[in-house]
Each structure stands twice: as C-alpha cells, then as structure tokens.
Design a protein around this motif. Sequence first.
Motif, PDB file in Angstrom:
ATOM      1  N   ALA A 233      10.331 -11.647  -8.369  1.00 49.40           N
ATOM      2  CA  ALA A 233      10.265 -12.724  -9.394  1.00 49.40           C
ATOM      3  C   ALA A 233       8.767 -12.362  -9.845  1.00 49.40           C
ATOM      4  O   ALA A 233       8.570 -12.345 -11.120  1.00 49.40           O
ATOM      5  CB  ALA A 233      10.038 -14.068  -8.790  1.00 49.40           C
ATOM      6  N   LEU A 234       7.985 -11.622  -9.236  1.00 53.25           N
ATOM      7  CA  LEU A 234       6.451 -11.475  -9.728  1.00 53.25           C
ATOM      8  C   LEU A 234       6.440 -10.116 -10.050  1.00 53.25           C
ATOM      9  O   LEU A 234       5.496  -9.809 -10.654  1.00 53.25           O
ATOM     10  CB  LEU A 234       5.345 -11.503  -8.664  1.00 53.25           C
ATOM     11  CG  LEU A 234       4.964 -12.978  -7.987  1.00 53.25           C
ATOM     12  CD1 LEU A 234       4.107 -12.912  -6.893  1.00 53.25           C
ATOM     13  CD2 LEU A 234       4.602 -13.866  -9.277  1.00 53.25           C
ATOM     14  N   ASN A 235       7.373  -9.294  -9.886  1.00 52.39           N
ATOM     15  CA  ASN A 235       7.481  -7.936 -10.491  1.00 52.39           C
ATOM     16  C   ASN A 235       6.243  -7.004  -9.656  1.00 52.39           C
ATOM     17  O   ASN A 235       5.681  -6.361 -10.452  1.00 52.39           O
ATOM     18  CB  ASN A 235       7.604  -7.709 -11.935  1.00 52.39           C
ATOM     19  CG  ASN A 235       7.927  -6.421 -12.347  1.00 52.39           C
ATOM     20  OD1 ASN A 235       8.801  -5.805 -11.769  1.00 52.39           O
ATOM     21  ND2 ASN A 235       7.276  -5.831 -13.638  1.00 52.39           N
ATOM     22  N   PRO A 289       1.734   4.813  -9.906  1.00 55.80           N
ATOM     23  CA  PRO A 289       2.942   3.794  -9.593  1.00 55.80           C
ATOM     24  C   PRO A 289       3.577   4.625  -8.244  1.00 55.80           C
ATOM     25  O   PRO A 289       4.233   5.659  -8.305  1.00 55.80           O
ATOM     26  CB  PRO A 289       3.753   3.947 -10.761  1.00 55.80           C
ATOM     27  CG  PRO A 289       3.351   5.456 -11.429  1.00 55.80           C
ATOM     28  CD  PRO A 289       2.182   5.595 -11.177  1.00 55.80           C
ATOM     29  N   ILE A 290       2.961   4.058  -6.950  1.00 56.82           N
ATOM     30  CA  ILE A 290       3.485   4.393  -5.818  1.00 56.82           C
ATOM     31  C   ILE A 290       5.037   4.350  -5.469  1.00 56.82           C
ATOM     32  O   ILE A 290       5.424   5.016  -4.496  1.00 56.82           O
ATOM     33  CB  ILE A 290       2.481   3.956  -4.725  1.00 56.82           C
ATOM     34  CG1 ILE A 290       2.823   2.087  -4.586  1.00 56.82           C
ATOM     35  CG2 ILE A 290       1.208   4.315  -4.677  1.00 56.82           C
ATOM     36  CD1 ILE A 290       2.268   1.468  -3.576  1.00 56.82           C
ATOM     37  N   TRP A 291       5.757   3.333  -6.470  1.00 54.02           N
ATOM     38  CA  TRP A 291       7.146   2.943  -6.063  1.00 54.02           C
ATOM     39  C   TRP A 291       7.949   4.097  -6.856  1.00 54.02           C
ATOM     40  O   TRP A 291       9.122   4.111  -6.797  1.00 54.02           O
ATOM     41  CB  TRP A 291       7.369   1.874  -6.772  1.00 54.02           C
ATOM     42  CG  TRP A 291       6.916   1.389  -7.965  1.00 54.02           C
ATOM     43  CD1 TRP A 291       7.661   1.712  -9.286  1.00 54.02           C
ATOM     44  CD2 TRP A 291       5.674   0.840  -8.414  1.00 54.02           C
ATOM     45  NE1 TRP A 291       6.895   1.681 -10.439  1.00 54.02           N
ATOM     46  CE2 TRP A 291       5.742   0.969  -9.825  1.00 54.02           C
ATOM     47  CE3 TRP A 291       4.532   0.357  -7.663  1.00 54.02           C
ATOM     48  CZ2 TRP A 291       4.785   0.469 -10.795  1.00 54.02           C
ATOM     49  CZ3 TRP A 291       3.686  -0.100  -8.723  1.00 54.02           C
ATOM     50  CH2 TRP A 291       3.274   0.032 -10.041  1.00 54.02           C
ATOM     51  N   GLU A 292       7.325   5.030  -7.805  1.00 49.45           N
ATOM     52  CA  GLU A 292       8.244   6.102  -8.183  1.00 49.45           C
ATOM     53  C   GLU A 292       8.943   7.081  -7.219  1.00 49.45           C
ATOM     54  O   GLU A 292       8.480   7.162  -6.196  1.00 49.45           O
ATOM     55  CB  GLU A 292       7.571   6.874  -9.604  1.00 49.45           C
ATOM     56  CG  GLU A 292       7.051   6.069 -10.485  1.00 49.45           C
ATOM     57  CD  GLU A 292       8.008   5.411 -11.286  1.00 49.45           C
ATOM     58  OE1 GLU A 292       9.144   5.777 -11.165  1.00 49.45           O
ATOM     59  OE2 GLU A 292       7.767   4.434 -12.191  1.00 49.45           O
ATOM     60  N   LEU A 330       9.010   0.022   1.501  1.00 46.45           N
ATOM     61  CA  LEU A 330       8.193  -0.240   0.267  1.00 46.45           C
ATOM     62  C   LEU A 330       9.140  -0.673  -0.834  1.00 46.45           C
ATOM     63  O   LEU A 330      10.299   0.289  -1.180  1.00 46.45           O
ATOM     64  CB  LEU A 330       7.295   1.083  -0.002  1.00 46.45           C
ATOM     65  CG  LEU A 330       6.646   1.136  -1.326  1.00 46.45           C
ATOM     66  CD1 LEU A 330       5.452  -0.109  -1.386  1.00 46.45           C
ATOM     67  CD2 LEU A 330       6.277   2.502  -1.931  1.00 46.45           C
ATOM     68  N   TYR A 331       8.904  -1.513  -1.704  1.00 47.19           N
ATOM     69  CA  TYR A 331       9.500  -2.015  -2.675  1.00 47.19           C
ATOM     70  C   TYR A 331       8.528  -2.382  -3.930  1.00 47.19           C
ATOM     71  O   TYR A 331       7.633  -2.838  -3.626  1.00 47.19           O
ATOM     72  CB  TYR A 331      10.310  -3.165  -2.602  1.00 47.19           C
ATOM     73  CG  TYR A 331      11.112  -3.503  -1.531  1.00 47.19           C
ATOM     74  CD1 TYR A 331      12.478  -2.903  -1.684  1.00 47.19           C
ATOM     75  CD2 TYR A 331      10.902  -3.952  -0.419  1.00 47.19           C
ATOM     76  CE1 TYR A 331      13.698  -2.937  -0.804  1.00 47.19           C
ATOM     77  CE2 TYR A 331      11.980  -3.739   0.748  1.00 47.19           C
ATOM     78  CZ  TYR A 331      13.322  -3.330   0.633  1.00 47.19           C
ATOM     79  OH  TYR A 331      14.212  -3.056   1.598  1.00 47.19           O
ATOM     80  N   GLY A 332       8.831  -1.618  -5.069  1.00 46.28           N
ATOM     81  CA  GLY A 332       8.058  -1.750  -6.286  1.00 46.28           C
ATOM     82  C   GLY A 332       8.690  -2.308  -7.550  1.00 46.28           C
ATOM     83  O   GLY A 332       9.982  -2.661  -7.295  1.00 46.28           O
ATOM     84  N   PRO A 333       8.099  -2.465  -8.531  1.00 44.23           N
ATOM     85  CA  PRO A 333       8.508  -3.121  -9.898  1.00 44.23           C
ATOM     86  C   PRO A 333       9.633  -2.222 -10.136  1.00 44.23           C
ATOM     87  O   PRO A 333       9.731  -1.076 -10.406  1.00 44.23           O
ATOM     88  CB  PRO A 333       7.399  -3.160 -10.753  1.00 44.23           C
ATOM     89  CG  PRO A 333       6.031  -3.145  -9.700  1.00 44.23           C
ATOM     90  CD  PRO A 333       6.456  -2.251  -8.732  1.00 44.23           C
ATOM     91  N   GLY A 334      10.922  -3.134 -10.528  1.00 43.86           N
ATOM     92  CA  GLY A 334      11.878  -2.314 -10.909  1.00 43.86           C
ATOM     93  C   GLY A 334      12.866  -1.800  -9.774  1.00 43.86           C
ATOM     94  O   GLY A 334      13.709  -1.302 -10.101  1.00 43.86           O
TER      95      GLY A 334
END
Length: 381
Positions: A233-235, A289-292, A330-334
């Motif tokens: 929800a916070l992205n 962006p560490i989630w890429e 790990l989970y990132g935006p998108g």
Amino acid sequence: MGLFSVLSDTKGEEGASSNSSSLMLPTVLQMYTDDQPIQLEEVSVLSKYSPLTFQAIQIGSQEIEEEVKNRHQTPDLGIWNCRASFTNAKMVDSLLKTVTTKQKIPVYIWTVDLSKPEQVEPSLTLLQNALTRHLIEHPPETKEEDPIEDKKPQTATTSLFQLQTTEFGKANEDNNRKETDGIEESFQSIMTTIMICVKLSPLPPQQEEGDDTFKTKQAQALVIYHLRKFAAALNCTLCFVEPPVEKKEEGTAPEAATDVPASTTTSLQPTVDYYTVSKWWKELALGEPIWEDNKKDTVTDALEGEDTADAAPTEEEAPTPETVEVALPLYGPGKHQEDLIESVVLRSANYPGHWDASKDSLWVALPSDLTTGQTNENLDT
C-alpha cells in the motif's frame, strides 16, 4: 566523526570544511522502538537507552579476517539510529528535525522485531506517525526537472499522502476506516524512500514442535501478512533479516555478520543477514533501486545455492500458480505480489478459534500494552 560534525553548530570556514567532508558519506536514518536496532558496527555496542546514535561502517569489512578494532577504517556508509518513545513523541520529532536540517537523509529505515509479534503493530504505527509529522513540518526539497535524471529509476516511491491514508494492521472486513478528510492532495507530490526491515530469528530446534510454537508461528504469519499488505500500500521496500547469533560468553560483542549465511529460511519466511542489508542500505542511499531484477541476483543465488541469473527456464521449470515462490527476503515497489498476499498469504495467517485474518484487525487478534508489559492472551492460552 559524523555524529558531532552534523549536530554541532560550528561557524567559520574550518567548521564548514569539517561538516562538508563528513556529510559526503552516504547516509540512512534507522528508526526503531525496541531495545536494539540493526547494529552493523561491531566496534561498539549501542546502549538501549540512547535516543540518537551514529554508526560509520565500511561495507565489506566483515569479510576481512582482522581484529575488530581494525575494521571500518574507511567508512562508506553512515547510519543514524533514532529511537522512538511511546511516552515522549516530542523527543523523536526534535531528533528528526535536528538531523535532517543539518544533513540530507535520502532513506528512512523502519526496524521492527518479529520475535514479539504483538508489539509490531504499535511499534510500526509509532514510527509511521513520527515520520508523517516530520515530513509535514519539514518536507524534502523538490528538485528541478532534469530530463536525464527523470529517466533514472526512482527510489523515492512513497508519498506523504500514502503515509497519512494507510493504516497498518487493519483487516479487509474491518469497517472502521481511517479518516482521510482534510488531507491535502498536494501531499501526493511529496515523496520519500522507506525500507521496512523486519528482524526474524529462527526458532531453536528443540522448540520447533508443540502447541506454543504453533501459536507463535501463526502470530508471526499474521504479522507478515499485514507487513506485506502495508508495504504494498505504501509502495515501499520490505526486507526480512536474521540477526547474528550472539556469543554466549558474558561481555562479548555479537558475532560477525558472516557467521550467518547470506540467506536462510525459517518455516515462514526467508531472510538475509546483516551484511546483505548493509549493502542494500548503501545502494538505496546512493539512489540505486535494490528491488530490480539485476540487483537481486545475490538473493536468488543464496536461496537456490547456484547462479541462475542467466539460466532460461525449461518447459518443466516454467512457473505455474502452484510453483510460484510466495515468500522472498526482499520486496520492492511494484514487486509485492498483491494477488498472492490476498490469497495464499492471507489463508496462512488464519488461526481457527483465535482470529480470522480477514475480519480481525491486528490490534484485535494480537492486543498489546507496551506501557504495562502485559502479554497477549492469544499467545498464552
């Protein structure tokens, strides 16, 4: 070095030169409420009563086989540790103002401990409210439009509007919705970078069976569901980290981060070690962006035990609804997998006879009173 140069109000060319040199260090601000934050420096032990501390660490020094005193000689990451209090909100407001007015903070870390599931909701809500107040009073400076910079991946993905309108721990069927009237629409343009770090220690082998252990696991599963739902929800970024095992000898410092594997798996949730987290913090501070996908190769390698970054899946290995990986460290935006959160993860969070994750909000299922130290009845019965 960084602590005194940032907080001091020294005037003159000499003082300005000292401040500018220390402020070049990529820096994050870690907010926490429990006795111990994620401590990446082994040279000193942070006091649980300290409201504000500073760590200057050298990424990779944990891999050097030297005496502890010889590590972190050339630090490349600064970490402010700000302890929020349930009884003195003005103190954390003042500390945040003091640090951020002297130094630009690109990343805010919220650290919570899943070993006490009933304390996660009030702790995280306290941190959320503190940062919300701070950003309202001291919004980050907006940059002028730059066509080159705009093409780069952005790590500031959470808006002040999202911080004000998102409530952690609320069940889907809870009709008592948070009031959003009066919140300025302009807050949608005030962006910041948030990473939620969840400390999760594996249960000892002798405690892996039994009713009490099952209750604890279900409580953790419920909190993990709400954490993933909240981060989506916070992205923002969500990470699960396993603290290093402390030495049994009295008076000794915690063991090096390399004593814990790069990624381990509990019965509920995969985790990474402190060393991996330190690298992620530095990359976030540098705007990476560490989630890429190309940034998660180390996580994938650690989970699978081999390099699979360039391996194309065969027909037999192609992902299906039954084989999609539900849990990651790990989970990132998108990358939050909202469809799985409201299906598989939600079902695993139920505890028949105690709570329904769809109907009972977190403060109902796992009530807590941090000021009096009362325990949660759902875990004691």
